[in-house]
Write an enzyme that holds these catalytic residues in place. Structure first.
Site, PDB file in Angstrom:
ATOM      1  N   ASP A 159       0.907  -1.266  -0.014  1.00  0.00           N
ATOM      2  CA  ASP A 159       0.340  -0.038   0.233  1.00  0.00           C
ATOM      3  C   ASP A 159       1.249   1.200   0.418  1.00  0.00           C
ATOM      4  O   ASP A 159       0.322   2.531  -0.792  1.00  0.00           O
ATOM      5  CB  ASP A 159      -0.498   0.148   0.614  1.00  0.00           C
ATOM      6  CG  ASP A 159      -1.636  -1.754   1.718  1.00  0.00           C
ATOM      7  OD1 ASP A 159      -2.928  -1.491   0.335  1.00  0.00           O
ATOM      8  OD2 ASP A 159      -0.660  -2.050   1.551  1.00  0.00           O
ATOM      9  N   HIS A 187      -4.541  -3.265   6.324  1.00  0.00           N
ATOM     10  CA  HIS A 187      -4.265  -3.510   5.280  1.00  0.00           C
ATOM     11  C   HIS A 187      -5.601  -3.873   4.269  1.00  0.00           C
ATOM     12  O   HIS A 187      -6.138  -5.348   3.947  1.00  0.00           O
ATOM     13  CB  HIS A 187      -3.067  -4.713   4.753  1.00  0.00           C
ATOM     14  CG  HIS A 187      -3.541  -5.037   3.359  1.00  0.00           C
ATOM     15  ND1 HIS A 187      -3.000  -4.250   2.299  1.00  0.00           N
ATOM     16  CD2 HIS A 187      -3.507  -6.447   2.346  1.00  0.00           C
ATOM     17  CE1 HIS A 187      -2.916  -4.356   1.448  1.00  0.00           C
ATOM     18  NE2 HIS A 187      -2.863  -6.274   1.570  1.00  0.00           N
TER      19      HIS A 187
END
Ligand SMILES: NC(=O)C1=CN([C@@H]2O[C@H](COP(=O)(O)OP(=O)(O)OC[C@H]3O[C@@H](n4cnc5c(N)ncnc54)[C@H](O)[C@@H]3O)[C@@H](O)[C@H]2O)C=CC1
Ligand SMILES: O=C([O-])CC(=O)C(=O)O
Length: 325
Positions: A159, A187
């Site tokens: 990410d 996440h």
């Protein structure tokens, strides 16, 4: 030459595992002077495919590869492991959230945590990649009472890298010239990619992009990038996930660069109002083989709301697996 270290990879015949084995054997994770022994775990029906991976590793004749173990026994794979990359788990398909995998994947991580507890190096560095990664890391850690909980982390580096790429494309500055990106939280689609402290070519990022783009485009695009890859490829991110896993361990083992941070999901310790009990992504600095959460950053109302929403989701995931903790 240094003596070899032991790197365990679970799900090693899967999409991500297949990438990881070769890049780690090439020295991308621990450096060009660090030999590695790969200890590869798969489920029994995938042992044939895993043997094929081991044959290809032989054929590649990597100078740094000091040995390869293939097994379906976690205690063999984790024996004296210095690093453990827990990848083996089912990926999601279109229309699913990562937390929808929890009932099926969660049960993998208790036994693996117990095996790590029994046989791994006491300093083993564990990275959980299999989704939902933060909560799976919590399960593994809870099953390993003799290991320091700080040894258990989950991956939000993908990410983080995605956020760097999006900001680089918007500003026209190469991503390698961006510092101090932050991914907060889970996440998952509740993660909060935060550019308030980021520097693009040494200048504050918020001054270089408009707020509407940041809130309406950047944040949702980073949050939804995994789903966009699944839509495009028909399978979830694999090479970029492996690359980010390598980045995560390399930073942890060899240190972060001066003046920069990385995002790592680590046990919450009360920092930024996130109480212990979940594995939460924070900005971290690594040195001497350890990590520290960057302290003292301002949290404005917009950020507070997002950081708390991701925390709340992690606590819901935790409640759903309470019997495994
Ligand atoms: N944290 C992150 O940023 C990311 C996480 N992921 C997650 O990583 C996981 C793996 O993804 P892929 O490699 O694409 O999946 P894959 O299905 O290609 O490979 C998974 C492998 O794990 C093996 N496996 C299943 N249970 C196991 C067990 N108990 N022990 C050892 N091996 C086991 C399977 O046999 C398979 O070979 C998925 O849960 C996926 O959602 C994927 C991308 C990014
Ligand atoms: O989206 C998925 O399911 C795989 C993953 O975690 C990612 O690509 O970030």
């Amino acid at each position: 030459m240094k003596s070899p270290v032991r790197v365990a990879i679970t799900g090693a015949a899967g999409q991500i595992g297949y990438q990881l084995c070769f890049r780690i054997a090439a020295g991308d994770m621990l450096g060009p002077d660090q030999p590695v022994i790969l200890q590869l775990l798969e489920i029994t029906p995938a042992l044939g495919a895993l043997e094929g991976v081991a044959m290809e590793l032989q054929d590649a004749a990597f100078p740094l590869l000091a040995g390869t173990v293939t097994t379906d026994d976690a205690e063999v794979a984790f024996n004296e492991a210095d690093y453990a990359l827990l990848v083996g788990a089912k990926p999601r398909g279109p229309g699913m959230e990562r937390k929808d995998l929890i009932s099926e994947n969660g049960k993998i991580f208790g036994p693996q945590g117990r095996a790590l507890n029994a046989v791994a190096s006491r300093d083993v560095k564990v990275l959980v990649v299999g989704n939902p990664a933060n909560t799976n890391a919590l399960i593994a850690s809870a099953a390993a009472p003799d290991l320091d909980p700080r040894n258990f982390t989950a991956m939000t580096r993908l990410d983080h890298n995605r956020a760097l790429a999006q900001l680089a494309m918007k500003t026209g500055v190469h991503h390698d010239r961006i510092r101090k990106m932050v991914i907060w939280g889970n996440h998952s689609s509740t993660q909060y990619p935060d550019i308030r402290f980021a520097e693009v070519d040494g200048k504050p990022a918020p001054e270089q992009v408009d707020d509407d783009w940041y809130r309406e485009t950047f944040i949702p695009d980073v949050q939804q990038r995994g789903a966009a890859i699944i839509k495009a490829r028909g399978a979830s991110s694999a090479a970029s996930a492996a690359s980010s896993a390598i980045d995560h361990i390399r930073s942890w083992a060899l240190g972060t660069r001066e003046g920069d941070w990385v995002s790592m999901a680590v046990p919450a310790d009360g920092s930024y109002g996130i109480e212990p009990g979940v594995i939460y992504s924070y900005p971290c600095v690594c040195r001497d083989g350890g990590w520290e959460i960057v302290q003292g950053l301002d949290v404005d109302a917009f950020s507070r709301e997002r950081m708390d929403a991701s925390d709340a989701e992690l606590r819901e995931e935790r409640a759903a697996v309470e019997d495994l903790l």
